[in-house]
Design a protein around this motif. Sequence first.
Motif: not given
Lengths: 161, 437
Positions: A78, A86, A89-90, A93
């Motif tokens: 990442v 980033q 993606i965070d 998740t």
Amino acid sequence: MHTFWKTIDWILDKLKIIGAICLVGMTFLTCADVVGRFFRHPIFGSVEIVGFMATLAVAMALPYTQQIKGHIGVEILVRIFSEKKQTIIDLCTSFLSLGLFLLTTWQMAIYAYEMHESGEVSMNLELPEYYIIYIAAFCFVIFSLIILRDIIQNIIKLRHS
Amino acid sequence: MNPTLIGIIGIVIMVIVFMSRMPVAFVMAMIGYLGFSIMISPQGGLSLISRTIYDVFSSYGLTTIPLFILMGQLAFNCGISRRLYDTGYKFLGSTRGGLAMATVTACTAFGAVCGSSPATAATMATVGLPEMKRYKYADELATGAVASGGGLGMIMPPSIVLIVYGILTEQSIGALFVAGIIPAILVTILFIISIYIRCRLNPEQGPAGETFTWGQKMKSLLGMGETLAVFVLVMGGLFIGLFTPTEAAAVGVFGVLAVSLIRRQLTWDGFVKSLYETLRTSCMVMMLIAGAVIFGKFLAVTRIPFDMATWVGGFDLPPYMILTVVVLIYFFGGCFMDALAFVMLTVPIFYPLVTGLGYDPIWFGLIIVMVTEMGVITPPVGINVYVVYGVAKNVIGEVPLESIFKGIFPFLLAVIVGIIILMIFPQIILFLPHLMY
């Protein structure tokens, strides 16, 4: 909304303090039991109380650990992405984590209710363990809210960028 | 669908999701839950997550973890490290590279009260780096010594990774602890030899420091007294069966607290900081254990560990070759992932395989801890390197990451030599546990 998050932070802080008190409590109770045993007067039920205090300490540390990003993740891939990627993606998740821990909270509350209904108590002191499970479920609620706040912050960050 | 195939798909998805920076514990719990739901039932999966997490949190056996972490945190915040360093310095400071040797020796001694590798590295970096800078040691040697020495905290008992390994494999924590003492001393000696050779070849790296009289040296030993006393009390009580691991840890916390109060070196702020840091680390470790247990239950229903053992057995390879492959997997895995998380993730897979080959579980535990310990100093993850980098920036000025990694290389060779010795002569690890248990 601001007041709501301020209240959550206040609860998080208090949970952290109670967790720390539990840590100190379990240390001294265990030591007192060891000394008591040496003089043939062990503390009855100390193992149970220490177990409960450890459960509370860890459960109450959950929101705090999430707040300071204390869990281990693999950053190697990442890190090479742009900040925007980033954040995306965070965000993904965090949604997965939120789903997982909402389910956990719900199931833990059911577990506590079942224990309550069955009238199950601890072996030596006959303490109702379901109280501890309810408290753990409450800690998971706060923990999930902290994850939700991360999601909101990431969405705001994405909008600004 | 074939259970083994579901298991393999689960592992592949898990590895992919790991790369997303999602906490390892959450990923293991999520994949374990989903896999278990597919294999058994959705309701079974739901019960599994909540009950496993609660069972892990409330397990009396696991209460030893927060207590040993607290013991290390208090030691970290109360100045024990400085006195250990002073003793090492008085004895070894006059030799070339002596300060670096004193650092790794102090790391081992500090590891006796602290089970965390980054905490040991951070403590010793704070104490050791300014001294080595003062005596004009090369930055590479100085930072390499503290980062590598920090890894010794993971082998020297009490070690958090060994506690977790003991719990996952149902091995005696006392036996694992006692087994860790000789390997930790062996690696310390190998580190000292490596520093000696390095400074012999290039004296500029670590010039000799001042010489002390025997009187001063002996007096400095008093500084080690309290650490030794706490270690003997905790480990001695555990080994002779006076305490359970949880009681030993509580007595250790009390011991370190008493020492710091007598010496008036623990401030209220330091105490509170130790408690909060313990809460954070304990929560992280407990969530990792819960995640590993959930994932392990999913793996168990897919029968992957058993199928894998049968599959590998079918190759008819010599056991040492299979073991070498497993060790290499741990080495590469340790390079990319935190040691504790990697051990928890892989133990359910490799433990049945290795013990099925006839290897001793205690010996295997120590070997994998040593191998994954290399991961704390190898790129790209190398947590100790980043810890030392951060501390160095504050105490001696910025040292480039490349220099630290370069400085670590000889220490890495020393650990590899140590592992090879321990694989060829397992008695070195097993001698003490067999003597005591």
